[in-house]
Design a protein around this motif. Structure first.
Motif, PDB file in Angstrom:
ATOM      1  N   ARG A  22      -5.461 -56.172   4.570  1.00 33.72           N
ATOM      2  CA  ARG A  22      -6.487 -55.200   4.214  1.00 33.72           C
ATOM      3  C   ARG A  22      -5.878 -53.823   3.976  1.00 33.72           C
ATOM      4  N   LYS A  23      -4.908 -53.466   4.825  1.00 32.85           N
ATOM      5  CA  LYS A  23      -4.236 -52.184   4.671  1.00 32.85           C
ATOM      6  C   LYS A  23      -3.472 -52.126   3.348  1.00 32.85           C
ATOM      7  N   ALA A  24      -2.806 -53.246   3.013  1.00 29.73           N
ATOM      8  CA  ALA A  24      -2.055 -53.306   1.750  1.00 29.73           C
ATOM      9  C   ALA A  24      -2.996 -53.170   0.556  1.00 29.73           C
ATOM     10  N   VAL A  25      -4.156 -53.818   0.633  1.00 27.17           N
ATOM     11  CA  VAL A  25      -5.144 -53.723  -0.452  1.00 27.17           C
ATOM     12  C   VAL A  25      -5.633 -52.288  -0.607  1.00 27.17           C
TER      13      VAL A  25
ATOM     14  N   ASP B 217      -5.485 -47.068  -3.425  1.00 26.18           N
ATOM     15  CA  ASP B 217      -5.148 -45.639  -3.459  1.00 26.18           C
ATOM     16  C   ASP B 217      -4.091 -45.362  -4.519  1.00 26.18           C
ATOM     17  N   GLU B 218      -3.090 -46.256  -4.588  1.00 23.11           N
ATOM     18  CA  GLU B 218      -2.040 -46.076  -5.596  1.00 23.11           C
ATOM     19  C   GLU B 218      -2.616 -46.173  -7.008  1.00 23.11           C
TER      20      GLU B 218
ATOM     21  N   GLU C 186      -4.427 -43.025  -7.735  1.00 25.96           N
ATOM     22  CA  GLU C 186      -3.506 -41.932  -8.047  1.00 25.96           C
ATOM     23  C   GLU C 186      -2.932 -42.083  -9.451  1.00 25.96           C
ATOM     24  N   ARG C 187      -2.605 -43.346  -9.834  1.00 25.77           N
ATOM     25  CA  ARG C 187      -2.080 -43.560 -11.185  1.00 25.77           C
ATOM     26  C   ARG C 187      -3.122 -43.222 -12.243  1.00 25.77           C
ATOM     27  N   ARG C 188      -4.382 -43.614 -11.971  1.00 32.01           N
ATOM     28  CA  ARG C 188      -5.433 -43.296 -12.938  1.00 32.01           C
ATOM     29  C   ARG C 188      -5.633 -41.777 -13.058  1.00 32.01           C
TER      30      ARG C 188
END
Length: 221
Positions: A143-146, A151-152, A155-157
């Motif tokens: 869940r943390k990885a998801v 979030d990544e 940030e990319r968007r």
């Protein structure tokens, strides 16, 4: 007695309680049966210890609620009986302190089997608890990885949107500069045309006369 031990263990404990219940239900059933047997062995002539009310919460949840629980009681000598309009499971024959009596020997065999299997059930319960904790930790990591990936991506968007806005702004500035230069060039051209027109000498119109076309040697009449 060995035949009794084998049937009690294999037919009731293994084939019913263990096989047909989840670990937690089996653990509660074995633990309750063990407590019932221990109480009777400790006070063999106490009728209250040899009488179990069917409607009691513990009996319903831990014995009736587990497949094989009631069958175990019947196997060691309990019988269903109505007392004062209520159903009980009762170990009817009185016991003595004689450890060699067949009834007491059966109870001790049941006690031994229950305690041995209770340890196995506890070990399985602990193992299941550890596995659940491990799975929970793994699920938490997933869940943390998801969430981190979300979030990544966000940030990319945002970065992509900012780059696009910067590119559009740069294009707009370039177009504005080009338009200004074009307008400046047009203004300069208009100014140059006006200057050329004003610098040309004025031409005066002279009236046409036939003498303009007379030959020099032509005689006049």
């Amino acid at each position: 007695m060995e035949d009794f031990r084998k049937k009690l263990y294999e037919d009731i404990i293994i084939k019913q309680i263990s096989r047909n219940n989840d670990v937690e239900t089996a653990h509660k059933c074995i633990e309750t049966l063990s407590r019932v047997v221990n109480n009777i062995i400790d006070s063999p002539n106490d009728e209250r210890k040899r009488r179990l009310k069917e409607k009691s919460k513990t009996f319903q949840s831990n014995i009736c609620g587990a497949q094989g629980g009631v069958e175990f009681l019947v196997k060691i000598g309990f019988r269903a009986k109505v007392i004062d309009f209520e159903k009980f499971y009762v170990l009817e024959h009185p016991l003595t302190d004689n450890p060699d009596s067949p009834e007491m020997e059966k109870l001790k065999v049941a006690q031994e089997i229950l305690q041995d299997f209770l340890k196995k059930v506890k070990d399985r319960a602990e193992l299941a608890s550890k596995m659940q904790a491990k799975e929970k930790a793994a699920e938490e990591l997933r869940r943390k990885a998801v969430l981190e990936k979300i979030d990544e991506d966000k940030e990319r968007r945002v970065a992509a949107r900012e780059r696009l806005q910067a590119r559009r702004k740069s294009q707009e500035e370039q177009e504005t500069t080009i338009n200004e230069e074009s307008n400046s060039a047009d203004d300069s051209a208009d100014t140059a045309d006006t200057t050329d027109t004003q610098s040309q000498p004025e031409q005066f119109y002279r009236a046409y006369h036939s003498s303009h076309y007379r030959q020099p040697n032509q005689k006049q009449d």
